[in-house]
Design a protein around this motif. Sequence first.
Motif, PDB file in Angstrom:
ATOM      1  N   UNK A  72       0.833  -1.208   0.000  1.00  0.00           N
ATOM      2  CA  UNK A  72       0.000   0.000   0.000  1.00  0.00           C
ATOM      3  C   UNK A  72       0.868   1.258   0.000  1.00  0.00           C
ATOM      4  N   UNK A  73       1.936   1.233   0.815  1.00  0.00           N
ATOM      5  CA  UNK A  73       2.805   2.408   0.871  1.00  0.00           C
ATOM      6  C   UNK A  73       3.545   2.594  -0.457  1.00  0.00           C
ATOM      7  N   UNK A  74       3.926   1.515  -1.084  1.00  0.00           N
ATOM      8  CA  UNK A  74       4.602   1.606  -2.372  1.00  0.00           C
ATOM      9  C   UNK A  74       3.682   2.225  -3.421  1.00  0.00           C
ATOM     10  N   UNK A  75       2.430   1.858  -3.383  1.00  0.00           N
ATOM     11  CA  UNK A  75       1.460   2.459  -4.323  1.00  0.00           C
ATOM     12  C   UNK A  75       1.310   3.950  -4.047  1.00  0.00           C
ATOM     13  N   UNK A  76       1.281   4.332  -2.764  1.00  0.00           N
ATOM     14  CA  UNK A  76       1.161   5.744  -2.418  1.00  0.00           C
ATOM     15  C   UNK A  76       2.368   6.539  -2.915  1.00  0.00           C
ATOM     16  N   UNK A  77       3.541   5.942  -2.846  1.00  0.00           N
ATOM     17  CA  UNK A  77       4.749   6.625  -3.306  1.00  0.00           C
ATOM     18  C   UNK A  77       4.763   6.805  -4.821  1.00  0.00           C
ATOM     19  N   UNK A  78       4.039   5.936  -5.524  1.00  0.00           N
ATOM     20  CA  UNK A  78       3.865   6.016  -6.984  1.00  0.00           C
ATOM     21  C   UNK A  78       5.194   6.153  -7.726  1.00  0.00           C
ATOM     22  N   UNK A  79       6.120   5.211  -7.539  1.00  0.00           N
ATOM     23  CA  UNK A  79       7.388   5.316  -8.257  1.00  0.00           C
ATOM     24  C   UNK A  79       7.211   5.030  -9.749  1.00  0.00           C
ATOM     25  N   UNK A  80       7.999   5.708 -10.556  1.00  0.00           N
ATOM     26  CA  UNK A  80       8.045   5.380 -11.976  1.00  0.00           C
ATOM     27  C   UNK A  80       8.856   4.110 -12.204  1.00  0.00           C
ATOM     28  N   UNK A  81       9.904   3.919 -11.381  1.00  0.00           N
ATOM     29  CA  UNK A  81      10.799   2.779 -11.543  1.00  0.00           C
ATOM     30  C   UNK A  81      11.415   2.445 -10.186  1.00  0.00           C
ATOM     31  N   UNK A  82      11.751   1.168  -9.987  1.00  0.00           N
ATOM     32  CA  UNK A  82      12.390   0.739  -8.739  1.00  0.00           C
ATOM     33  C   UNK A  82      13.717   0.055  -9.055  1.00  0.00           C
ATOM     34  N   UNK A  83      14.833   0.766  -8.970  1.00  0.00           N
ATOM     35  CA  UNK A  83      16.138   0.129  -9.137  1.00  0.00           C
ATOM     36  C   UNK A  83      16.486  -0.740  -7.931  1.00  0.00           C
ATOM     37  N   UNK A  84      17.138  -1.865  -8.192  1.00  0.00           N
ATOM     38  CA  UNK A  84      17.415  -2.858  -7.155  1.00  0.00           C
ATOM     39  C   UNK A  84      18.881  -3.265  -7.224  1.00  0.00           C
ATOM     40  N   UNK A  85      19.531  -3.309  -6.056  1.00  0.00           N
ATOM     41  CA  UNK A  85      20.900  -3.822  -5.965  1.00  0.00           C
ATOM     42  C   UNK A  85      21.004  -4.671  -4.690  1.00  0.00           C
ATOM     43  N   UNK A  86      21.097  -5.979  -4.850  1.00  0.00           N
ATOM     44  CA  UNK A  86      21.328  -6.885  -3.718  1.00  0.00           C
ATOM     45  C   UNK A  86      20.327  -6.658  -2.585  1.00  0.00           C
ATOM     46  N   UNK A  87      19.052  -6.599  -2.939  1.00  0.00           N
ATOM     47  CA  UNK A  87      18.028  -6.402  -1.908  1.00  0.00           C
ATOM     48  C   UNK A  87      17.956  -7.609  -0.978  1.00  0.00           C
ATOM     49  N   UNK A  88      17.923  -8.820  -1.527  1.00  0.00           N
ATOM     50  CA  UNK A  88      17.979 -10.005  -0.686  1.00  0.00           C
ATOM     51  C   UNK A  88      16.650 -10.624  -0.340  1.00  0.00           C
ATOM     52  N   UNK A  89      15.583 -10.261  -1.037  1.00  0.00           N
ATOM     53  CA  UNK A  89      14.271 -10.876  -0.798  1.00  0.00           C
ATOM     54  C   UNK A  89      13.562 -11.043  -2.138  1.00  0.00           C
ATOM     55  N   UNK A  90      12.730 -12.064  -2.206  1.00  0.00           N
ATOM     56  CA  UNK A  90      11.988 -12.356  -3.429  1.00  0.00           C
ATOM     57  C   UNK A  90      10.834 -11.375  -3.588  1.00  0.00           C
TER      58      UNK A  90
END
Length: 310
Positions: A72-90
């Motif tokens: 829900x919070x991710x939707x509120x933030x409304x990102x255009x893109x989410x870059x990922x580096x070694x996050x460590x979770x599926x």
Amino acid sequence: MRLVFAGTPEVAVPSLDALLASEHEVVAVVTRPDAAAGRGRRLVASPVARRAAEAGIEVLKPARADDPAFLDRLRELAPDCCPVVAYGALLRQEALDIPRYGWVNLHFSLLPAWRGAAPVQHAILHGDDITGATTFQIERELDAGPVYGTVTEPIGPRDTSGDLLERLAKSGAELLVRTIDGIAKNELVPRPQGSEGVSYAPKLTPDDARVDFTAPALRVDRLIRACTPAPGAWTRFRGTRIKLGPVEPLPDAAPLPPGQLVATSRDVLVGTATHPVRLGEVQPQGKKAMPAADWARGARIGDGERFGDD
């Protein structure tokens, strides 16, 4: 573009810094929950969480990437893109569908080679001469999404996984920013990965890091460098575990039986299936790492003593 960055360990921090310095807006970071560390097992925030806090950026630490409150919070933030580096979770599909341009992962190999958690370690372990970093769009299959771009990096004969990751973290950060720039300008179209050359790099465990001195010197050398600094190569001596730093193969030295130690005032040699190797640093259990010659003097290595005996 509005970005939500996902990453956890120190190797991800250069990418976060590069994105903070770019023309894009990092509105939040996603990282793994605080973890127990040190002898007191005190909860400690991840390196990415600490860097984000310094920059005044919102930090999200979901226990699971499919947590409804996190989504829900991710939707509120409304990102255009989410870059990922070694996050460590599926990441689940529900999360993958939120940003308009998806999740773009920086992976430290030349995909499709070495998909998985430990690409740099496996590249060294298997004797690769070249590795690199790849940006690609995350899909449900592990590290199999279409590729945006790559950079290459030679593997030196004395490189440890720590050395190589440090260099790739810097060059990879530049690649990630170029990729996000290209996506924002509609200049990049990801291309599917090839079906040939696929290999996998599972996480190396402490059991994997035990050194077998009945192996050839080249194999011993690669294993120790691959496991430095983590999970840490080790063997047993006088019934206790001892960690080993990188070694130097000595192809012109007189052979020694596998595991047998020979100590001089300056050097400590260990036999392998082919030729001896010279020890660099060792770390006895419960002590700090020290030069091998200092350790040998303190341990008073006797004739015929060897590594690997339980």
